[in-house]
Design a protein around this motif. Structure first.
Motif, PDB file in Angstrom:
ATOM      1  N   TYR A 187     -11.710  17.355   2.605  1.00 35.34           N
ATOM      2  CA  TYR A 187     -10.702  16.504   2.689  1.00 35.34           C
ATOM      3  C   TYR A 187      -9.045  17.829   1.658  1.00 35.34           C
ATOM      4  CZ  TYR A 187      -7.894  12.660   0.738  1.00 35.34           C
ATOM      5  OH  TYR A 187      -6.745  11.317   0.427  1.00 35.34           O
ATOM      6  N   GLY A 220      -3.361  -1.628  -2.406  1.00 37.23           N
ATOM      7  CA  GLY A 220      -1.919  -1.687  -3.376  1.00 37.23           C
ATOM      8  C   GLY A 220      -1.153  -0.256  -3.142  1.00 37.23           C
ATOM      9  N   LYS A 267      -8.215   5.133  -5.624  1.00 36.47           N
ATOM     10  CA  LYS A 267      -7.286   6.254  -6.496  1.00 36.47           C
ATOM     11  C   LYS A 267      -7.603   5.889  -7.563  1.00 36.47           C
ATOM     12  CE  LYS A 267      -4.584   7.875  -3.333  1.00 36.47           C
ATOM     13  NZ  LYS A 267      -4.934   7.352  -1.584  1.00 36.47           N
ATOM     14  N   ASN A 273       0.917  -1.787  -0.251  1.00 37.52           N
ATOM     15  CA  ASN A 273       0.009  -0.142  -0.298  1.00 37.52           C
ATOM     16  C   ASN A 273       0.999   1.106   0.353  1.00 37.52           C
ATOM     17  OD1 ASN A 273       0.227   1.304   3.008  1.00 37.52           O
ATOM     18  ND2 ASN A 273      -0.455  -1.902   3.329  1.00 37.52           N
ATOM     19  N   GLY A 274      -0.294   2.234   0.236  1.00 38.33           N
ATOM     20  CA  GLY A 274       1.053   3.542  -0.029  1.00 38.33           C
ATOM     21  C   GLY A 274       1.132   4.192   1.591  1.00 38.33           C
ATOM     22  N   THR A 275       0.257   3.910   1.922  1.00 34.18           N
ATOM     23  CA  THR A 275       1.756   4.166   3.370  1.00 34.18           C
ATOM     24  C   THR A 275       3.142   3.579   3.682  1.00 34.18           C
ATOM     25  OG1 THR A 275      -1.172   4.082   4.301  1.00 34.18           O
ATOM     26  CG2 THR A 275       0.919   3.668   5.748  1.00 34.18           C
ATOM     27  N   HIS A 311      -1.508  11.135  -5.007  1.00 30.23           N
ATOM     28  CA  HIS A 311      -2.495  11.866  -6.135  1.00 30.23           C
ATOM     29  C   HIS A 311      -1.892  12.044  -7.241  1.00 30.23           C
ATOM     30  CE1 HIS A 311      -4.675  13.504  -2.174  1.00 30.23           C
ATOM     31  NE2 HIS A 311      -4.399  12.217  -2.273  1.00 30.23           N
ATOM     32  N   VAL A 348       3.941  17.130  -0.749  1.00 31.75           N
ATOM     33  CA  VAL A 348       3.296  16.170  -1.413  1.00 31.75           C
ATOM     34  C   VAL A 348       2.299  16.733  -2.707  1.00 31.75           C
ATOM     35  CG1 VAL A 348       0.708  15.287  -0.571  1.00 31.75           C
ATOM     36  CG2 VAL A 348       2.242  15.316   0.606  1.00 31.75           C
ATOM     37  N   SER A 365      -2.197  16.963   3.945  1.00 36.78           N
ATOM     38  CA  SER A 365      -2.745  15.868   3.397  1.00 36.78           C
ATOM     39  C   SER A 365      -3.245  14.468   4.586  1.00 36.78           C
ATOM     40  CB  SER A 365      -1.023  15.519   3.287  1.00 36.78           C
ATOM     41  OG  SER A 365      -0.772  14.189   2.364  1.00 36.78           O
ATOM     42  N   PHE A 366      -3.444  13.468   3.185  1.00 31.33           N
ATOM     43  CA  PHE A 366      -3.918  12.770   4.367  1.00 31.33           C
ATOM     44  C   PHE A 366      -3.024  12.412   5.285  1.00 31.33           C
ATOM     45  CE2 PHE A 366      -4.456   7.937   4.065  1.00 31.33           C
ATOM     46  CZ  PHE A 366      -6.043   8.111   5.032  1.00 31.33           C
ATOM     47  N   SER A 415       0.302   5.611  -4.077  1.00 36.53           N
ATOM     48  CA  SER A 415      -1.168   4.907  -3.758  1.00 36.53           C
ATOM     49  C   SER A 415      -1.631   3.270  -4.514  1.00 36.53           C
ATOM     50  CB  SER A 415      -1.563   5.360  -2.664  1.00 36.53           C
ATOM     51  OG  SER A 415      -3.301   4.697  -2.085  1.00 36.53           O
ATOM     52  N   PHE A 416      -1.991   3.191  -4.464  1.00 35.59           N
ATOM     53  CA  PHE A 416      -2.988   1.650  -5.632  1.00 35.59           C
ATOM     54  C   PHE A 416      -4.046   1.424  -4.478  1.00 35.59           C
ATOM     55  CE2 PHE A 416       1.151   0.641  -7.952  1.00 35.59           C
ATOM     56  CZ  PHE A 416       1.158   1.817  -9.461  1.00 35.59           C
ATOM     57  N   HIS A 417      -4.416   2.448  -3.819  1.00 35.63           N
ATOM     58  CA  HIS A 417      -5.867   1.925  -3.147  1.00 35.63           C
ATOM     59  C   HIS A 417      -7.023   1.940  -4.105  1.00 35.63           C
ATOM     60  CE1 HIS A 417      -9.174   2.829  -0.360  1.00 35.63           C
ATOM     61  NE2 HIS A 417      -8.526   1.825   0.458  1.00 35.63           N
ATOM     62  N   ALA A 452      -1.939   9.496   6.249  1.00 39.77           N
ATOM     63  CA  ALA A 452      -0.342   8.841   6.314  1.00 39.77           C
ATOM     64  C   ALA A 452       0.903   9.802   6.119  1.00 39.77           C
ATOM     65  CB  ALA A 452      -1.001   7.632   5.211  1.00 39.77           C
ATOM     66  N   THR A 453       0.553  10.488   5.733  1.00 42.26           N
ATOM     67  CA  THR A 453       1.400  11.466   5.075  1.00 42.26           C
ATOM     68  C   THR A 453       2.934  11.500   6.959  1.00 42.26           C
ATOM     69  OG1 THR A 453       0.701  12.743   3.308  1.00 42.26           O
ATOM     70  CG2 THR A 453       3.290  13.283   3.453  1.00 42.26           C
TER      71      THR A 453
HETATM   72  C1  LIG Z   1      -4.199   7.381  -0.365  1.00 44.79           C
HETATM   73  C2  LIG Z   1      -3.210   8.058   0.442  1.00 44.79           C
HETATM   74  C3  LIG Z   1      -1.715   7.594   1.181  1.00 44.79           C
HETATM   75  C4  LIG Z   1      -2.140   6.277   1.393  1.00 44.79           C
HETATM   76  O1  LIG Z   1      -2.040   5.177   0.717  1.00 44.79           O
HETATM   77  P1  LIG Z   1      -2.832   3.832   1.096  1.00 44.79           P
HETATM   78  O2  LIG Z   1      -2.895   3.284  -0.240  1.00 44.79           O
HETATM   79  O3  LIG Z   1      -4.795   4.214   1.374  1.00 44.79           O
HETATM   80  O4  LIG Z   1      -2.223   3.452   2.206  1.00 44.79           O
HETATM   81  C5  LIG Z   1      -0.848   8.246   1.643  1.00 44.79           C
HETATM   82  N1  LIG Z   1      -0.754   9.593   0.825  1.00 44.79           N
HETATM   83  C6  LIG Z   1      -1.362  10.450   0.698  1.00 44.79           C
HETATM   84  C7  LIG Z   1      -1.826  11.660   0.278  1.00 44.79           C
HETATM   85  C8  LIG Z   1      -2.723   9.725   0.696  1.00 44.79           C
HETATM   86  O5  LIG Z   1      -3.861  10.321  -0.905  1.00 44.79           O
END
Ligand SMILES: *Cc1c(COP(=O)(O)O)cnc(C)c1O
Length: 358
Positions: free
Chosen positions: A307, A191, A184, A57-59, A158, A129, A83-84, A179-181, A86-87
């Protein structure tokens, strides 16, 4: 019928089944299988990058990036509060210290004029970001990183398909993470991927995401964040449809813009990069007006999303020193409208009507 801010793209089911047949034939379910290799190759070609590794995942992509660049406990990382979560949470999780630099009030990306004042001997990296897919000022960032010998990691979650001066945005900085959530623009269900400038780093990353194994022996500290063949199969199907996905989003984005451009403020887009039409954020005059509109939309089963909110310099679970007033202000009055493949003009008309109501 309910309209949400997002709706995951689902490709043709029969095509997906054909990939499932291949998985059954290969009897290779995960651990760098043939569909993962195929997807990596096709993504490299489509995006115009050389060294791309699929991860869980993107995290975790971000966390692997910090490790690979040699960041260690208590190192300072200058990042954006807009940002989200997770950053920032990935930094804290890795015992790194997020240092928040405010954003530019037009681009919503990190304000490159405010970075240098935040640098001290403890600072080791910058983590900007490409907010809503809007390319950062990559040239200014590159200069600052070189001048102070800082690592430069882009959270490019993004920015799928974004090119800056005709070169993939993922080719800037030391590492870009994606991120391939499912929510997205391009997805593999869950992913993500890491793009490296340095090929050796990609080889090292391959072992790190597989328990640190080299020739089946644990040689470096690793973790497990490989991608399964089922995820790759979804990615291959979605990638087949990417032109259609991009075109439909562009149509929806432009329709909103045409009808709302006199009523709201918008993010200013980098003139040297293309728009990937990933999000459609609008800016209200103040939070109060926005909340009453959200209520009106919600009553009519339309669910846009606040958001990014809250600004990450206000997170309750971490002690933060910096105060980023621009980020807080933008976060308080920004709303992302529904945008996804298949959203109908009729549905957009309803959303637009409620937004324009006095
Ligand atoms: C979606 C997102 C992530 C996290 O990605 P995941 O695949 O959901 O873990 C991290 N940073 C930003 C800016 C995001 O939008």
């Amino acid at each position: 019928m309910q309209i949400n801010v997002n709706k995951p793209y689902l490709p043709n089911k029969n095509k997906y089944y054909k990939y499932l047949d291949k998985i059954w034939e290969n009897n290779h379910l995960t651990n760098f299988g043939p569909l993962n290799k195929e997807l990596e190759n096709r993504l490299c070609e489509y995006l115009g990058v050389e060294n791309l590794l699929l991860v869980g995942n993107g995290t975790l992509a971000l966390q692997i990036a910090y490790k690979l660049l040699g960041l260690s406990a208590n190192d300072g990382v200058i990042t954006t509060p807009f940002s989200f979560v997770a950053t920032t949470s990935t930094l804290i999780w890795e015992n790194l210290v997020p240092i928040f630099c405010d954003i530019n009030n037009k681009s919503f990306c990190i304000d490159t004029n405010k970075i240098e004042a935040l640098i001290n001997t403890n600072t080791k990296a910058i983590l900007p970001v490409h907010t809503f897919g809007n390319a950062c000022d990559v040239e200014a960032l590159d200069k600052i990183a070189k001048k102070y010998k800082l690592k430069l990691i882009y959270d490019a979650a993004h920015a799928f398909g974004v090119r800056y001066k005709n070169k993939s945005i993922f080719n800037y900085g030391d590492i870009s993470t994606i991120s391939f959530h499912a929510t997205k623009l391009f997805h593999t269900t869950e992913g993500g991927a890491i793009v490296f400038q340095d090929k050796d780093m990609l080889d090292e990353a391959k072992s790190i995401i597989n328990f640190g194994l080299k020739n089946n022996m644990p040689e470096v500290l690793g973790i497990n964040t490989k991608n399964s063949e089922f995820h790759a199969a979804m990615g291959l199907c979605v990638l087949d449809d990417i032109e259609y996905i991009m075109q439909d989003r562009e149509k929806i984005w432009k329709y909103y813009y045409e009808h709302l451009k006199n009523d709201f403020d918008f993010q200013e887009l980098n003139p040297d990069a293309n728009n990937n039409y990933h999000y459609f954020p609008i800016l209200f005059e103040n939070q109060e007006n926005m909340i009453s509109k959200i209520n009106l939309l919600n009553q009519n089963k339309i669910f846009p999303r606040r958001y990014f909110y809250p600004s990450l310099d206000t997170l309750g679970f971490y002690d933060i020193k910096e105060v980023c007033n621009i980020s807080r202000d933008i976060a308080s009055r920004i709303l992302c409208l529904p945008i996804y493949v298949g959203l109908k003009e009729k549905e957009q008309d309803i959303i637009i009507k409620y937004l324009k109501e006095k």
